[in-house]
Design a protein around this motif. Structure first.
Motif, PDB file in Angstrom:
ATOM      1  N   ALA A 103       0.839  -1.193   0.000  1.00 22.04           N
ATOM      2  CA  ALA A 103       0.000   0.000   0.000  1.00 22.04           C
ATOM      3  C   ALA A 103       0.877   1.247   0.000  1.00 22.04           C
ATOM      4  O   ALA A 103       1.897   1.295   0.673  1.00 22.04           O
ATOM      5  CB  ALA A 103      -0.908  -0.004   1.233  1.00 22.04           C
ATOM      6  N   PRO A 104       0.496   2.259  -0.742  1.00 21.79           N
ATOM      7  CA  PRO A 104       1.242   3.525  -0.663  1.00 21.79           C
ATOM      8  C   PRO A 104       1.018   4.178   0.693  1.00 21.79           C
ATOM      9  O   PRO A 104       0.028   3.910   1.370  1.00 21.79           O
ATOM     10  CB  PRO A 104       0.635   4.350  -1.803  1.00 21.79           C
ATOM     11  N   TYR A 105       1.961   4.996   1.099  1.00 22.63           N
ATOM     12  CA  TYR A 105       1.815   5.682   2.384  1.00 22.63           C
ATOM     13  C   TYR A 105       1.826   7.180   2.154  1.00 22.63           C
ATOM     14  O   TYR A 105       2.326   7.682   1.144  1.00 22.63           O
ATOM     15  CB  TYR A 105       2.922   5.264   3.354  1.00 22.63           C
ATOM     16  N   ARG A 106       1.265   7.891   3.098  1.00 24.29           N
ATOM     17  CA  ARG A 106       1.095   9.330   2.946  1.00 24.29           C
ATOM     18  C   ARG A 106       2.248  10.088   3.572  1.00 24.29           C
ATOM     19  O   ARG A 106       2.652   9.827   4.704  1.00 24.29           O
ATOM     20  CB  ARG A 106      -0.231   9.775   3.576  1.00 24.29           C
ATOM     21  N   ILE A 107       2.796  11.038   2.797  1.00 29.30           N
ATOM     22  CA  ILE A 107       3.787  11.981   3.300  1.00 29.30           C
ATOM     23  C   ILE A 107       3.253  13.372   3.017  1.00 29.30           C
ATOM     24  O   ILE A 107       3.202  13.807   1.864  1.00 29.30           O
ATOM     25  CB  ILE A 107       5.159  11.791   2.623  1.00 29.30           C
ATOM     26  N   GLY A 108       2.827  14.060   4.061  1.00 34.45           N
ATOM     27  CA  GLY A 108       2.188  15.352   3.866  1.00 34.45           C
ATOM     28  C   GLY A 108       0.886  15.158   3.117  1.00 34.45           C
ATOM     29  O   GLY A 108       0.017  14.395   3.534  1.00 34.45           O
ATOM     30  N   GLY A 109       0.758  15.821   1.975  1.00 34.65           N
ATOM     31  CA  GLY A 109      -0.462  15.668   1.191  1.00 34.65           C
ATOM     32  C   GLY A 109      -0.316  14.719   0.023  1.00 34.65           C
ATOM     33  O   GLY A 109      -1.210  14.654  -0.818  1.00 34.65           O
ATOM     34  N   ASN A 110       0.791  13.954  -0.021  1.00 35.87           N
ATOM     35  CA  ASN A 110       1.040  13.055  -1.153  1.00 35.87           C
ATOM     36  C   ASN A 110       1.105  11.605  -0.710  1.00 35.87           C
ATOM     37  O   ASN A 110       1.485  11.302   0.423  1.00 35.87           O
ATOM     38  CB  ASN A 110       2.359  13.427  -1.847  1.00 35.87           C
ATOM     39  N   LEU A 111       0.730  10.719  -1.628  1.00 36.26           N
ATOM     40  CA  LEU A 111       0.896   9.287  -1.426  1.00 36.26           C
ATOM     41  C   LEU A 111       2.161   8.848  -2.156  1.00 36.26           C
ATOM     42  O   LEU A 111       2.354   9.170  -3.334  1.00 36.26           O
ATOM     43  CB  LEU A 111      -0.311   8.515  -1.958  1.00 36.26           C
ATOM     44  N   ASP A 112       3.001   8.109  -1.458  1.00 36.21           N
ATOM     45  CA  ASP A 112       4.270   7.688  -2.043  1.00 36.21           C
ATOM     46  C   ASP A 112       4.469   6.196  -1.836  1.00 36.21           C
ATOM     47  O   ASP A 112       3.743   5.555  -1.068  1.00 36.21           O
ATOM     48  CB  ASP A 112       5.425   8.462  -1.412  1.00 36.21           C
ATOM     49  N   CYS A 113       5.476   5.623  -2.522  1.00 37.88           N
ATOM     50  CA  CYS A 113       5.771   4.199  -2.422  1.00 37.88           C
ATOM     51  C   CYS A 113       7.085   3.977  -1.688  1.00 37.88           C
ATOM     52  O   CYS A 113       7.996   4.812  -1.763  1.00 37.88           O
ATOM     53  CB  CYS A 113       5.855   3.572  -3.816  1.00 37.88           C
ATOM     54  N   PRO A 114       7.229   2.835  -0.980  1.00 39.47           N
ATOM     55  CA  PRO A 114       8.509   2.502  -0.342  1.00 39.47           C
ATOM     56  C   PRO A 114       9.612   2.374  -1.377  1.00 39.47           C
ATOM     57  O   PRO A 114       9.364   2.069  -2.549  1.00 39.47           O
ATOM     58  CB  PRO A 114       8.224   1.155   0.344  1.00 39.47           C
TER      59      PRO A 114
END
Length: 316
Positions: A63-74
């Motif tokens: 699952a992507p995770y949230r950093i601030g207002g964005n979803l990112d990938c490991p």
């Protein structure tokens, strides 16, 4: 009347370039180590607890995770699958449409495609070489090539394509410092830490780097500053109808700007050019025997094949 070029800068400057390259390498290795440490100690590279995504984790997807207002990938799952059923590997030069959101992360484009997320189309002019993306350079970069040619006084190689950099990286430029290009000097361009796929072998930790060096073919030293003392010739490809030499350099990387690199060397428009790509397959030895050697060689050929030359302006 043609201007007479002064002799090349002293050998100490060549060593300085090697030291700068080694410093960039060390800093990137430290950063890479921290990323891997987080990935291994943070549930094997999975998103942190409390991720806002509802996408379930599977053997091939995270699952992507949230950093601030964005979803990112490991970092170990770099292929983003989007809600419009396309995927964007790390370094992909295209951007998802504003209406698309990240829904899953995969390790490879093949895994994403098998789940119904096919790779996004490349922008016009972009290339993909073994998972490394090369993007066209804009007017700002071409302008920096012209400034370099005017300052150095010879035809300067200007790459039309360069690997994509990490998010937030400044755009590449030739002669980005006022003292970087002066008449009588060698052109030196270094791009480090461009985005590569998992498992890539440039240096330990997956670090990547390329360089472009050039000098007039009639300089007083005969282009000695662009030579590798301990090189093994690999091939003789044609570059812009000129016969080139591809070689693996086994010089000490702490003393040579070419140590541990695959080189592509040729002459064109009165300029001797060397394109090099870092290729280190064993932590104890520089070598061209890695399974990524074909990718690194193809990168060098692709960069050279899309090279154009900026010639000095009249009165420059």
């Amino acid at each position: 009347m043609a201007r007479r070029l002064r002799p090349l800068e002293p050998v100490s400057s060549h060593k300085t370039f090697a030291i700068v390259a080694a410093t960039v390498l060390l800093a990137s290795l430290v950063l890479t180590g921290r990323i891997l440490h987080y990935s291994r100690n943070g549930s094997g590279g999975r998103p942190p607890a409390g991720s806002s995504s509802a996408q379930p984790r599977t053997a091939t997807a995270q699952a992507p995770y949230r950093i601030g207002g964005n979803l990112d990938c490991p970092s170990l799952w770099p292929v983003r699958a989007m809600s419009n059923h396309t995927s964007y590997p790390a370094g992909h030069p295209a951007r998802p449409p504003p209406s698309a959101t990240s829904v899953a992360c995969f390790q490879t484009t093949a895994q994403a495609a098998s789940a119904g997320y096919h790779p996004a189309r490349l922008p016009a002019g972009a290339l993909e070489v073994g998972g490394v993306y090369l993007a066209p350079q804009g007017a700002g970069f071409r302008a920096s090539c012209q400034r370099a040619a005017d300052r150095l006084g010879f035809a300067v190689p200007c790459p039309g394509l360069l690997p994509t950099g990490p998010p937030g990286a400044p755009p590449p430029r030739l002669c980005d410092q006022p003292t970087a290009c002066r008449r009588g000097q060698v052109l030196r361009f270094l791009q480090g830490a461009f985005v590569v796929p998992p498992g890539y072998v440039g240096a330990p930790g997956g670090f990547s780097a390329l360089s472009i060096l050039a000098t007039p073919t009639h300089d007083a030293t005969g282009g000695l500053a662009l030579r590798c003392r301990d090189e093994r010739r690999l091939a003789a490809p044609a570059v812009h109808r000129a016969r080139a030499v591809m070689a693996a350099c086994f010089d000490d990387p702490q003393r040579s700007a070419f140590g541990g690199r695959v080189l592509l060397r040729w002459s064109q428009q009165g300029t001797l050019v060397v394109v090099s790509v870092l290729d280190w397959s064993n932590a104890s030895r520089w070598s061209d025997s890695s399974r990524w050697r074909d990718v690194n060689r193809r990168l060098a050929v692709a960069l050279a094949g899309h090279m154009r030359f900026a010639v000095p302006s009249r009165g420059g």
